[in-house]
Structures are given as structure tokens and as C-alpha cells.
Design a protein around this motif. Sequence first.
Motif, PDB file in Angstrom:
ATOM      1  N   PHE A 157       0.831  -1.206   0.000  1.00 39.56           N
ATOM      2  CA  PHE A 157       0.000   0.000   0.000  1.00 39.56           C
ATOM      3  C   PHE A 157       0.869   1.261   0.000  1.00 39.56           C
ATOM      4  CE2 PHE A 157      -2.643   3.175   2.298  1.00 39.56           C
ATOM      5  CZ  PHE A 157      -3.656   3.278   1.347  1.00 39.56           C
ATOM      6  N   ILE A 158       1.931   1.248   0.809  1.00 43.58           N
ATOM      7  CA  ILE A 158       2.856   2.385   0.837  1.00 43.58           C
ATOM      8  C   ILE A 158       3.497   2.574  -0.537  1.00 43.58           C
ATOM      9  CG2 ILE A 158       5.041   3.233   1.782  1.00 43.58           C
ATOM     10  CD1 ILE A 158       2.835   3.533   3.763  1.00 43.58           C
ATOM     11  N   TRP A 159       3.927   1.478  -1.164  1.00 44.98           N
ATOM     12  CA  TRP A 159       4.544   1.574  -2.494  1.00 44.98           C
ATOM     13  C   TRP A 159       3.565   2.166  -3.503  1.00 44.98           C
ATOM     14  CZ3 TRP A 159       6.745  -4.095  -2.652  1.00 44.98           C
ATOM     15  CH2 TRP A 159       7.816  -4.186  -1.768  1.00 44.98           C
ATOM     16  N   ALA A 160       2.312   1.698  -3.482  1.00 43.99           N
ATOM     17  CA  ALA A 160       1.318   2.188  -4.442  1.00 43.99           C
ATOM     18  C   ALA A 160       1.087   3.688  -4.261  1.00 43.99           C
ATOM     19  CB  ALA A 160       0.012   1.412  -4.275  1.00 43.99           C
ATOM     20  N   CYS A 161       0.975   4.135  -3.012  1.00 44.80           N
ATOM     21  CA  CYS A 161       0.758   5.558  -2.755  1.00 44.80           C
ATOM     22  C   CYS A 161       1.971   6.383  -3.169  1.00 44.80           C
ATOM     23  CB  CYS A 161       0.456   5.781  -1.273  1.00 44.80           C
ATOM     24  SG  CYS A 161      -1.113   5.072  -0.724  1.00 44.80           S
ATOM     25  N   TYR A 162       3.158   5.857  -2.931  1.00 42.26           N
ATOM     26  CA  TYR A 162       4.376   6.592  -3.308  1.00 42.26           C
ATOM     27  C   TYR A 162       4.509   6.689  -4.824  1.00 42.26           C
ATOM     28  CZ  TYR A 162       9.312   7.912  -3.472  1.00 42.26           C
ATOM     29  OH  TYR A 162      10.497   8.560  -3.730  1.00 42.26           O
ATOM     30  N   GLN A 179      11.201   5.118 -12.078  1.00 41.10           N
ATOM     31  CA  GLN A 179      11.812   3.972 -12.752  1.00 41.10           C
ATOM     32  C   GLN A 179      12.781   3.245 -11.827  1.00 41.10           C
ATOM     33  OE1 GLN A 179      13.590   5.785 -16.183  1.00 41.10           O
ATOM     34  NE2 GLN A 179      11.632   6.591 -16.917  1.00 41.10           N
ATOM     35  N   TYR A 180      13.585   4.013 -11.108  1.00 40.02           N
ATOM     36  CA  TYR A 180      14.565   3.426 -10.187  1.00 40.02           C
ATOM     37  C   TYR A 180      13.861   2.637  -9.090  1.00 40.02           C
ATOM     38  CZ  TYR A 180      18.817   3.251  -7.295  1.00 40.02           C
ATOM     39  OH  TYR A 180      19.892   2.831  -6.566  1.00 40.02           O
ATOM     40  N   PHE A 181      12.792   3.210  -8.553  1.00 41.83           N
ATOM     41  CA  PHE A 181      12.064   2.563  -7.464  1.00 41.83           C
ATOM     42  C   PHE A 181      11.442   1.245  -7.923  1.00 41.83           C
ATOM     43  CE2 PHE A 181       8.075   2.452  -4.783  1.00 41.83           C
ATOM     44  CZ  PHE A 181       8.711   2.057  -3.623  1.00 41.83           C
ATOM     45  N   ILE A 182      10.827   1.240  -9.099  1.00 43.04           N
ATOM     46  CA  ILE A 182      10.180   0.022  -9.595  1.00 43.04           C
ATOM     47  C   ILE A 182      11.209  -1.051  -9.913  1.00 43.04           C
ATOM     48  CG2 ILE A 182       8.813  -0.960 -11.480  1.00 43.04           C
ATOM     49  CD1 ILE A 182       7.345   1.720 -11.638  1.00 43.04           C
ATOM     50  N   SER A 226      21.047   9.643   4.906  1.00 47.97           N
ATOM     51  CA  SER A 226      21.290  10.028   3.514  1.00 47.97           C
ATOM     52  C   SER A 226      20.361   9.320   2.531  1.00 47.97           C
ATOM     53  CB  SER A 226      22.743   9.715   3.123  1.00 47.97           C
ATOM     54  OG  SER A 226      23.015   8.326   3.246  1.00 47.97           O
ATOM     55  N   GLY A 227      19.293   8.694   3.036  1.00 49.60           N
ATOM     56  CA  GLY A 227      18.459   7.860   2.175  1.00 49.60           C
ATOM     57  C   GLY A 227      17.267   8.579   1.597  1.00 49.60           C
ATOM     58  N   SER A 228      16.675   7.949   0.586  1.00 49.24           N
ATOM     59  CA  SER A 228      15.427   8.402  -0.020  1.00 49.24           C
ATOM     60  C   SER A 228      14.487   7.211  -0.118  1.00 49.24           C
ATOM     61  CB  SER A 228      15.687   8.973  -1.415  1.00 49.24           C
ATOM     62  OG  SER A 228      16.191   7.965  -2.276  1.00 49.24           O
ATOM     63  N   LEU A 229      13.208   7.468  -0.234  1.00 45.11           N
ATOM     64  CA  LEU A 229      12.243   6.375  -0.344  1.00 45.11           C
ATOM     65  C   LEU A 229      12.481   5.552  -1.601  1.00 45.11           C
ATOM     66  CD1 LEU A 229       8.899   8.043   0.815  1.00 45.11           C
ATOM     67  CD2 LEU A 229      10.199   6.291   2.021  1.00 45.11           C
ATOM     68  N   TYR A 230      12.764   6.215  -2.723  1.00 47.54           N
ATOM     69  CA  TYR A 230      12.936   5.469  -3.967  1.00 47.54           C
ATOM     70  C   TYR A 230      14.269   4.733  -4.017  1.00 47.54           C
ATOM     71  CZ  TYR A 230      16.249   8.819  -6.041  1.00 47.54           C
ATOM     72  OH  TYR A 230      17.345   9.601  -6.314  1.00 47.54           O
ATOM     73  N   GLY A 231      15.279   5.219  -3.285  1.00 49.15           N
ATOM     74  CA  GLY A 231      16.596   4.607  -3.352  1.00 49.15           C
ATOM     75  C   GLY A 231      16.946   3.709  -2.187  1.00 49.15           C
ATOM     76  N   SER A 232      16.033   3.507  -1.231  1.00 50.34           N
ATOM     77  CA  SER A 232      16.332   2.683  -0.045  1.00 50.34           C
ATOM     78  C   SER A 232      16.093   1.207  -0.337  1.00 50.34           C
ATOM     79  CB  SER A 232      15.492   3.147   1.146  1.00 50.34           C
ATOM     80  OG  SER A 232      15.838   4.448   1.543  1.00 50.34           O
ATOM     81  N   THR A 233      16.809   0.681  -1.314  1.00 47.60           N
ATOM     82  CA  THR A 233      16.633  -0.719  -1.719  1.00 47.60           C
ATOM     83  C   THR A 233      16.902  -1.677  -0.572  1.00 47.60           C
ATOM     84  OG1 THR A 233      17.255  -0.153  -3.994  1.00 47.60           O
ATOM     85  CG2 THR A 233      17.384  -2.468  -3.359  1.00 47.60           C
TER      86      THR A 233
END
Length: 432
Positions: free
Chosen positions: A114-119, A140-143, A396-403
Motif C-alpha cells: 500500500f505504501i509503495w502504491a501511494c508513493y 523507474q529506479y524505485f520500480i 542520507s536515504g530516499s524512499l525510492y533509493g532505499s533498496t
Amino acid sequence: MTAYEGRNSVCKVERVMGRGMASPGSMIVDRKESHFAMPKIIPSDVKRRARFGAWLFALAQFGYPIIGNIAALAHLENRTLSILFRVVVALYAVAGLYLFRRIRLDPWRLGMLFIWACYLLRLSHDYFVDGIEGADYSMQYFIAGSVLPALALWKSDTFDQSRYAWAGFMTCSLGCAMSLVGDWLGAFGYSELTSTTGRLSTESLNPISLGHLAASGILCGAVLCEASTRRLRALLVFVMAGLLLVLLQTGSKGPAVALIFALAIWAVRRGHLIKILLVSVPIALLLSTFNELPLLSRISGAEEDLSTLERVVLLNDSLQQIVASPWVGSSSVELKSGHYPHNVFVEAAMALGIPLASMFVLIVSRGAMVGWHLIGTRSNLLGMLFVQSLIISVTSGSLYGSTLLWLCLILMFGMRTSLSTKNDRSLGDAAS
């Protein structure tokens, strides 16, 4: 029943009796138990899924620095190779989604979905409606880098600590070795950051990424040392010393703090505190004599570190942006600077609103509880990497880059099968 001889030998079952069992040769007997214990029967499909998951995890999280080094060494355009690498990782993950057909639902990972879909909706709005630069790349990076690999690991539903640790250790070591040797040989060409600050970096890789790569390799090596022979342990320590040198050369404080915290918790939970102190104290005394190392220079001059001051200003502006739109969020970036705030919790409130950010905090908090338990078991790698990912995410993190954060959470929540734990509770028990 006769006792099995040899601790690490494995043999195929010649004959499988019982209703619903697999065909002969499709099961494997693990003889790692004591002489009087029943052999553990592990389906070969479980081992296949464990191998797949280990290399997907290593490539998604630790693989890019190798591509970045190749781009720097060959003086190629980095963005093209980066996109190609993400496409390869995404296709590898899609293959897992196709091969592993069953998926077990649980509330924590459904909450992550759900968090991923909203983001993703927020990133889509930022790009198509607000026209924010870079929102398409973040999406694109996040997906490709987080969502698809995490879903594939969810469907694989298997964690083998030894395989994950070896895959991570080899991938991190290769990336760091390429960076160190390339820098020594001057093969990377001109890097403005390296020339002005002395920190190890390339035009393709920043020092923070290299520092976290080295820290992750050290954590994987520490786990492998627990169950290795004396000769193998000596080799692992030698490679880990090289990884430590890379960390020091990057001058990155965040990765150093993450490594210290993860090792300290591991030492306390696993009873290795005395060993860690015996090793770390001489190393610290030796390093104190090398003031020219970038990391030590930055620590001694922390009050003059402009990057830290810039992040404080960015964080303050992000908090003001949250106050202006607290319920549904306003943007995935801080609007004045166009940058993410380098803190995933602040970014979640800024991009998704305080209610969804609270849900995200709850999910991460549950992950912290599971990670704390796992560090005290023989499946401690996930817990240690989660500690590292948490510190990355708030510094130093971001939501899309926190793999690493997303992959650790998806593995810790709901796992039922763990080939590396024989006397401990399964990951599923820990997460339930």
C-alpha cells in the motif's frame, strides 16, 4: 538407524516413502546435524529458490557499483549503463515472479504494498502534473531497483544465510576492489570531489555509496567468519581489511556509523563483545596515527563540514513543507532546492502526508523488532543489514533509493523457511 559421519556432507535420497512426497532424487538430506539427530530433508526446489534470492538480493543492492566502475574505467556514459543494469535486474526479478507462482499474504507486507502504491502515485503526480524534474527517474529506479526485486523475494519465500552472505560479500568485495585499484592506477580519470577533498569517488560513484558498499561487505564477512574454518577466516579477515581501507578512503561518516552500530549490536546479542573489542581497539589506535585518511580528517573537522550544514537547512525547509500540507503531502522533493531531504521518515511525511508516514513508521518499527530478534539468532545477517539500512535511511536515504531497507523488510516479514537455522525459530515465527 546408523549415525551419519561427517558434518557437512550431503547425499541424495535414493527412495522417498510416503504420500505426497517428491520423486526420488528431488529431495536432499542435510547431514549437518549431530550424529544422533534425524537428517534434515530439504527440497531441491527450496535450494533453487534460495540461490535465486541470494543473487537477486546481491545484484539489486550491491551490483551497481561494479557497473559504475566499468563505466568509469572505460570512460563510458554512466546513465546508459545504469539504465541497462536496472533493466537486467528488473528482468531477473520478473523471471522470479513468473517461476515462483505462489505468494503468501500477510498484513505487514500488504502494508508495504500500500505504501509503495501511494508513493508511486505521488511520483506520477509530480512528473505528469507538477512537472518536477527527476520524478520519472525516481519512479523507474524505485520500480526496477526495489519493488520488483522485493516482490520476487517475497514469492521465493526462502532465506539461506550462507548463500546470501557469500553473494553479498563477493559482490561488495569486487566493487570495492575495482574502486580501490582503479583509483591507485589513476584509471578513473578526473573526479572533482576526489581532487578537492581526497575522498575516494568517481564520476559514476559518490563516496557515500562506496562507503556503504564496503560496510555491507564487512557485515557479510563477519557473519561468514562465525561458521568458517581457520584458514578461510584468515582469508575473510584479509579481504575485510581491504574493505575497511575503502571505507576510510571514502571519508563517509554515515557508513562508518552504520557499521559500528550494526557490529556493536551483533557483538552484544551474539556474545562476541570481547572479541570485537580485542580486534577494534588495536585497529582504532593504529588508525589514530593516520590523520591524512579522509574519514578521520572529516571527523576531526566535523564543525566545518559544509555538507552537514546544508542538510540541516534542507531538513528544516522540508519540515516547513510538511506543516503546509500535513494530510496528503505536497511533493516527493523539497520544493526550494529540488532535492529529497535525506531522511526517509521526513520524506514520507512530505510526500505522502502524516497519516501514511505514521503507517510507514509502524512498519519500520515492526521490522526493527524482528531485526533485533534475528541478530541474536543464527540468521543474524538480515538483522545487521537492516540496522545498516535504517541508519542509511535517516542520514542520507530516499524512499525510492532505499533498496536495502525494502529488501530486508520484505525478507524478514513472514518468512517460513530458513536453511541456515536449525535450532532457532524460523523467520516466520520471528515476524508473526
